[in-house]
Design an enzyme around this catalytic site. Sequence first.
Site: not given
Ligand code: NDP
Length: 486
Positions: A183, A237-239, A241, A258, A292, A389
């Site tokens: 996904k 994101s941490n939320t 994750g 991660e 990240c 972040e």
């Molecule tokens: P998210 O954590 O929201 O998304 C990462 C992945 O998780 C996407 O595929 C997303 O799908 C999916 N996802 C979203 N909600 C759920 C859920 N409830 N259950 C399972 N999977 C889910 O990160 P974002 O891409 O929105 O980025 C937001 C913030 O996260 C950034 O501003 C940054 O701070 C951090 N981030 C950190 C990264 C890192 O490498 N450490 C990488 C990317 C983001 P969908 O896209 O469809 O929402």
Amino acid sequence: MSVTNQEREVKVYGNYINGEWVNSATGQVSESTNPAKPSEIVGIVQKSSVEEVNEAFTAANEAHKSWSRLAGPARGDYLLKVSNILEERLDDIALTMTKEMGKTYVEAKGEAARGVAILRYYAGEGMRSTGDIIPSSDSSALMFTTRASLGVVGVITPWNFPIAIPIWKIAPALVYGNTVVLKPANETSVTAAKIIECFDEAKLPKGVINLVTGSGAVIGDAMLANPYIKAVTFTGSNTVGKHIGRQAFERGIKYQLEMGGKNPVIVAEDADLDLAVEATINGGLKSTGQKCTATSRVIVHESVYEEFKQKLMSETAKITVGNGEDSSTWMGPCASASQLETVLSYIEIGQQEGAVLLQGGERVEGEGYFVTPAIFENVTPDMRIAREEIFGPVLCLMKVSSMEEAVELANDSDFGLSASIFTTNIQKMLTFINEMDVGLVRINAESAGVELQAPFGGMKQSSSHSREQGRAAIEFFTSIKTVFVK
Ligand code: NDP
């Protein structure tokens, strides 16, 4: 299938389930747009339902029976084929990535080449040892370990490295005998579909790899609820994750998270300042700061602070911001409107908190989600811009008077992914290596980037403490069996 859009053909990408490209039964799709030019639609992807997730897991579970029995070298051969196909299509896939998330074409090509190299690394893993002979206290017995695959692995990936991150999860999962349901982030689902086309063309057995696109909340929860899921690997994101971690714990399945970073760079009084400036800019601002491992907090010794600051400001002012497809662009747009809003809101927050915005942080007029690189000073450790972040092109300068203070400040974070120091003093290097609570310690090198054959991951809130990439990946994607033969 393709539909006409703005006098241009826009392709509709299906889900990839059990070796077939299929449209969602929901009939719903979403448009993936170009953050440098949001009126441009890069492709159309499926908004899938829970049923499609379940179909993908059923296919992956069925495929696992024969895939896991296939010899490791044969699984590796498939990955080698995928790497060759990806290499042939590298320019096209890199351009799609630039259009979909804004990264410059140069960076996108580098990332796609990294994807090829990761596939080749794990193709080789199919031929390497996966166990140990352990001396038994019974001299007539044979005792050894072997590695079992886990089953179906759910792979959930972000938009910031749309080729490298899916591949560094999928490749080890497959070579160690697991099957996969991917996904990808909604923003970069077209790039993901193009990667899966490479697997399709390599003719992997049906169901070994599956792609389901759509809303993270819908697909993610359905993945975690599926009876066949045996492990989940996530970057984002941490939320989200933590939400995934809680569900995985409840289900009793393996999970790997991660997440974020708030990566510090220390510039010591004996640093090569030109090197430190160059690495701070590359580490903090490439990919528009959306890594990240991006440099965020810049901790500088007071004796070199003014000189470093002036050099940093003058070099940063030269950065060209624009469409990543343009060869003169050094920094592309933020990946989405919401990402731009987040960055601009932190520029506001920083100033309200009392930090001084030295330059940048301005919205660039026009269609795309562009912002100029920002440098703050007088940043204190309690400020939100020093703790949270931002995931954008924002550098926070902090002044210190000793190495002890610098290390203490660098460690004063909930995150623990990467940290750099610039120094020519071996004692400072050793102190830094020993004292930093991070997964990646970098000496005279930018905070972002780790070679694919080395373990990658963080401490504290940055990760669930497992490691990705290199040989470390075997720990997550397999389970050890201890065998005793008499
Ligand atoms: P998210 O954590 O929201 O998304 C990462 C992945 O998780 C996407 O595929 C997303 O799908 C999916 N996802 C979203 N909600 C759920 C859920 N409830 N259950 C399972 N999977 C889910 O990160 P974002 O891409 O929105 O980025 C937001 C913030 O996260 C950034 O501003 C940054 O701070 C951090 N981030 C950190 C990264 C890192 O490498 N450490 C990488 C990317 C983001 P969908 O896209 O469809 O929402």
